[in-house]
Design a protein around this motif. Structure first.
Motif, PDB file in Angstrom:
ATOM      1  N   MET A 149     -12.004  -1.868   3.446  1.00  0.00           N
ATOM      2  CA  MET A 149     -11.178  -1.186   2.475  1.00  0.00           C
ATOM      3  C   MET A 149      -9.809  -0.876   3.082  1.00  0.00           C
ATOM      4  SD  MET A 149     -10.790  -0.183  -0.551  1.00  0.00           S
ATOM      5  CE  MET A 149     -12.051   0.372  -1.619  1.00  0.00           C
ATOM      6  N   ALA A 150      -9.809  -0.436   4.352  1.00  0.00           N
ATOM      7  CA  ALA A 150      -8.549  -0.099   5.014  1.00  0.00           C
ATOM      8  C   ALA A 150      -7.654  -1.323   5.133  1.00  0.00           C
ATOM      9  CB  ALA A 150      -8.819   0.508   6.380  1.00  0.00           C
ATOM     10  N   VAL A 151      -8.250  -2.468   5.413  1.00  0.00           N
ATOM     11  CA  VAL A 151      -7.468  -3.707   5.538  1.00  0.00           C
ATOM     12  C   VAL A 151      -6.850  -4.053   4.185  1.00  0.00           C
ATOM     13  CG1 VAL A 151      -7.609  -6.182   6.010  1.00  0.00           C
ATOM     14  CG2 VAL A 151      -8.833  -4.561   7.467  1.00  0.00           C
ATOM     15  N   LEU A 152      -7.616  -3.925   3.129  1.00  0.00           N
ATOM     16  CA  LEU A 152      -7.111  -4.214   1.789  1.00  0.00           C
ATOM     17  C   LEU A 152      -5.950  -3.286   1.442  1.00  0.00           C
ATOM     18  CD1 LEU A 152      -7.253  -5.684  -0.922  1.00  0.00           C
ATOM     19  CD2 LEU A 152      -8.967  -4.017  -1.638  1.00  0.00           C
ATOM     20  N   ILE A 153      -6.074  -2.014   1.750  1.00  0.00           N
ATOM     21  CA  ILE A 153      -4.995  -1.058   1.482  1.00  0.00           C
ATOM     22  C   ILE A 153      -3.750  -1.446   2.261  1.00  0.00           C
ATOM     23  CG2 ILE A 153      -4.266   1.338   1.799  1.00  0.00           C
ATOM     24  CD1 ILE A 153      -7.204   2.109   1.193  1.00  0.00           C
ATOM     25  N   GLY A 154      -3.926  -1.851   3.509  1.00  0.00           N
ATOM     26  CA  GLY A 154      -2.788  -2.288   4.316  1.00  0.00           C
ATOM     27  C   GLY A 154      -2.117  -3.513   3.723  1.00  0.00           C
ATOM     28  N   LYS A 155      -2.897  -4.471   3.266  1.00  0.00           N
ATOM     29  CA  LYS A 155      -2.337  -5.686   2.662  1.00  0.00           C
ATOM     30  C   LYS A 155      -1.604  -5.372   1.364  1.00  0.00           C
ATOM     31  CE  LYS A 155      -5.422  -9.031   4.760  1.00  0.00           C
ATOM     32  NZ  LYS A 155      -6.374 -10.109   4.540  1.00  0.00           N
ATOM     33  N   ILE A 156      -2.127  -4.457   0.585  1.00  0.00           N
ATOM     34  CA  ILE A 156      -1.451  -4.050  -0.655  1.00  0.00           C
ATOM     35  C   ILE A 156      -0.138  -3.364  -0.318  1.00  0.00           C
ATOM     36  CG2 ILE A 156      -1.560  -2.494  -2.640  1.00  0.00           C
ATOM     37  CD1 ILE A 156      -4.608  -3.052  -2.706  1.00  0.00           C
ATOM     38  N   ALA A 157      -0.157  -2.513   0.705  1.00  0.00           N
ATOM     39  CA  ALA A 157       1.049  -1.779   1.098  1.00  0.00           C
ATOM     40  C   ALA A 157       2.143  -2.711   1.598  1.00  0.00           C
ATOM     41  CB  ALA A 157       0.704  -0.741   2.170  1.00  0.00           C
ATOM     42  N   THR A 158       1.768  -3.780   2.279  1.00  0.00           N
ATOM     43  CA  THR A 158       2.768  -4.710   2.807  1.00  0.00           C
ATOM     44  C   THR A 158       3.154  -5.780   1.800  1.00  0.00           C
ATOM     45  OG1 THR A 158       1.043  -6.101   3.785  1.00  0.00           O
ATOM     46  CG2 THR A 158       2.011  -4.383   5.184  1.00  0.00           C
ATOM     47  N   GLY A 159       2.491  -5.818   0.659  1.00  0.00           N
ATOM     48  CA  GLY A 159       2.824  -6.788  -0.370  1.00  0.00           C
ATOM     49  C   GLY A 159       2.138  -8.122  -0.167  1.00  0.00           C
ATOM     50  N   GLU A 160       1.245  -8.201   0.790  1.00  0.00           N
ATOM     51  CA  GLU A 160       0.524  -9.440   1.075  1.00  0.00           C
ATOM     52  C   GLU A 160      -0.456  -9.774  -0.049  1.00  0.00           C
ATOM     53  OE1 GLU A 160      -2.292 -11.041   4.697  1.00  0.00           O
ATOM     54  OE2 GLU A 160      -0.865  -9.431   5.088  1.00  0.00           O
TER      55      GLU A 160
END
Length: 64
Positions: free
Chosen positions: A1-12
């Protein structure tokens, strides 16, 4: 979940939440609140409002 949140935050990755779902939930919440208020006595509504106002203003520091 944390990885997904990070990817959403970076626009990936695009956030794929369903906005209709949260909107429907908000509508149901508003309807429930109105129905709850209709079932309360005016005295009880006043008591709740006074408690909310006291809590809201309790942390205020006057700058006179």
């Amino acid at each position: 979940m944390a990885v997904l949140i990070g990817k959403i935050a970076t626009g990936e990755v695009e956030d794929e939440r369903d906005e209709k779902l949260s909107s429907a939930a908000a509508e149901m919440g508003r309807a429930g609140g109105k129905r709850r208020a209709e079932n309360m006595t005016p005295e009880r509504r006043r008591e709740i409002a006074q408690n909310a106002a006291a809590k809201r203003w309790s942390g205020r520091i006057d700058k006179k």
